[in-house]
Enzyme design. Structure first.
Site, short mmCIF file in Angstrom:
data_model
loop_
_atom_site.label_atom_id
_atom_site.label_comp_id
_atom_site.label_asym_id
_atom_site.label_seq_id
_atom_site.Cartn_x
_atom_site.Cartn_y
_atom_site.Cartn_z
N ARG A 164 69.17 18.78 49.76
CA ARG A 164 69.37 17.54 50.52
C ARG A 164 68.57 16.44 49.86
NH1 ARG A 164 66.72 14.66 54.72
NH2 ARG A 164 68.17 13.52 56.06
N HIS B 259 60.12 11.91 64.21
CA HIS B 259 61.21 12.61 63.54
C HIS B 259 60.64 13.60 62.52
CE1 HIS B 259 60.26 8.86 61.42
NE2 HIS B 259 60.64 9.45 60.28
N ASP C 80 56.87 6.49 61.62
CA ASP C 80 56.65 5.65 60.45
C ASP C 80 55.74 4.48 60.85
OD1 ASP C 80 58.35 7.29 59.01
OD2 ASP C 80 60.11 6.04 59.37
N HIS D 111 56.53 13.15 62.50
CA HIS D 111 55.71 11.95 62.33
C HIS D 111 56.48 10.73 62.81
CE1 HIS D 111 58.38 12.04 58.85
NE2 HIS D 111 58.19 10.74 58.71
#
Length: 358
Positions: A296, A286, A231, A229
């Protein structure tokens, strides 16, 4: 373009899995056949000899303005060091977030479902996107409250301190960009974040380990944590721990892994900044792949304009006879459009005046 395919669980299966997982502090163990459906078939790796290094910007250096703008034009993504944000500020928030995600599932569920703010698990947005991720999406307005959380005052205090520091850094970066672009108003970008009505949000993503996928990883697949996607806001400031997972897409469509660095920040150009610069800056695509052995955690500040703010290419950036590539829209209109589409959708497509040159 390198071809790749996402395999996701059906939503009905996800809701069933969520019910099963409520008795546990981490995601429920899944069968190999189910895990396969979360897999992303990876692209051919980029040749490290031809891949340029991710831009590194030292904010204390005099040439940082030039390098910032070059990174926004070439990548739409860069790493910043000497940012002035204390590790103590970062560690306080990370500690609060770790406590939350380590809590029993039933306790975490009390902070959800997201409306849009709150706790979410596997379902990303409202359009069928899913990933191997748990998250908290939080409002950062002064009058916001975190009553859904077990110890809201502790979490709120840590978020306020962190977001204030990160927002100030983001504004400094945006003003440096404006200076380098020779804009008369150096606050033309930053004032949108500093506005009391700024529609900025803060997100903590937690990607649990999944030992069941190790066999699949050997076959060249990866578990998708958060799908590809861009941002939609103006700028995104990301900080993660030292577990890898973030990947960015290069202009030729290939994907490369971003080496983690818990003491630095990574900056993404958002769709709105791409429009305001008439395509000079690139809003980078990304994604995150989950790690089978280690968890993570990432913390992202999304700097957005007020809902009624009109977004369009800046007149001062349009050179003689240069056409505006985008229709004017309000942030409210674009936000609605973006969040009513799937993650991978080309969100700016319906706001372009001409065929994209980007």
């Amino acid at each position: 373009m390198c071809s790749h395919t996402f395999f996701f669980l059906k939503l009905s299966s996800l809701f069933a899995l969520s019910n099963l997982s409520q008795q546990h502090s981490t995601m429920v163990a899944l069968s190999q056949s189910t895990i396969q459906q979360f897999f992303l078939k990876t692209c051919k790796p980029v040749n490290p000899l031809t891949f340029p290094q991710i831009p590194l910007i030292d904010l204390s250096k005099p040439d940082s303005k030039h390098l910032l703008v070059k990174a926004c034009q070439d990548f739409g993504f860069f790493k910043v060091v000497n940012h002035g944000i204390s590790l103590d500020c970062i560690n306080k928030l990370e500690s609060q977030a770790t406590k939350f995600f380590s809590s029993p599932q039933l306790l975490k569920e009390k902070a959800g479902p997201p409306d849009p703010f709150g706790y979410g698990n596997k379902n990303i947005g409202r359009n069928g996107d899913v990933g191997w991720v748990e998250y908290l999406l939080l409002d950062v307005k002064p009058d916001s409250h975190y009553n859904k959380l077990q110890h809201p005052e502790n979490f709120h205090c840590a978020v306020d301190e962190y977001v204030t520091a990160v927002k100030n850094m983001a504004c400094k970066i945006l003003e440096m960009m404006a200076d380098e672009l020779n804009l008369e108003d150096r606050n033309v970008f930053s004032k949108l974040l500093m506005d009391e009505q700024s529609d900025s949000v803060f997100r903590v993503n937690y990607y649990p380990p999944c030992p069941e996928v190790q066999e699949n990883e050997i076959d060249g697949g990866n578990l998708i944590g958060f799908g590809e996607h861009t941002d939609p806001q103006i700028i995104s400031v990301l900080r993660s721990d030292n577990t890898s997972g973030l990947e960015i897409s290069l202009q030729d469509g290939s994907w490369v892994s971003v080496p983690p660095d818990s003491e630095s920040f990574f900056i993404n150009v958002g769709d709105s900044l791409q429009v305001m610069t008439n395509g000079r800056f690139k809003s980078i695509k990304h994604r995150v792949v989950a790690n089978s052995k280690k968890s993570r955690m990432s913390m992202i500040y999304f700097g957005g304009p007020p809902l009624n703010e009109k977004i369009a290419p800046l007149a001062s950036l349009l050179e003689r006879e240069e056409d505006s590539l985008y229709k004017e829209f309000t942030w409210f209109e674009y936000k609605n459009s973006a969040f009513n589409s799937t993650l991978s959708h080309n969100r700016l497509g319906s706001f372009e005046k001409f065929s994209s040159k980007i």
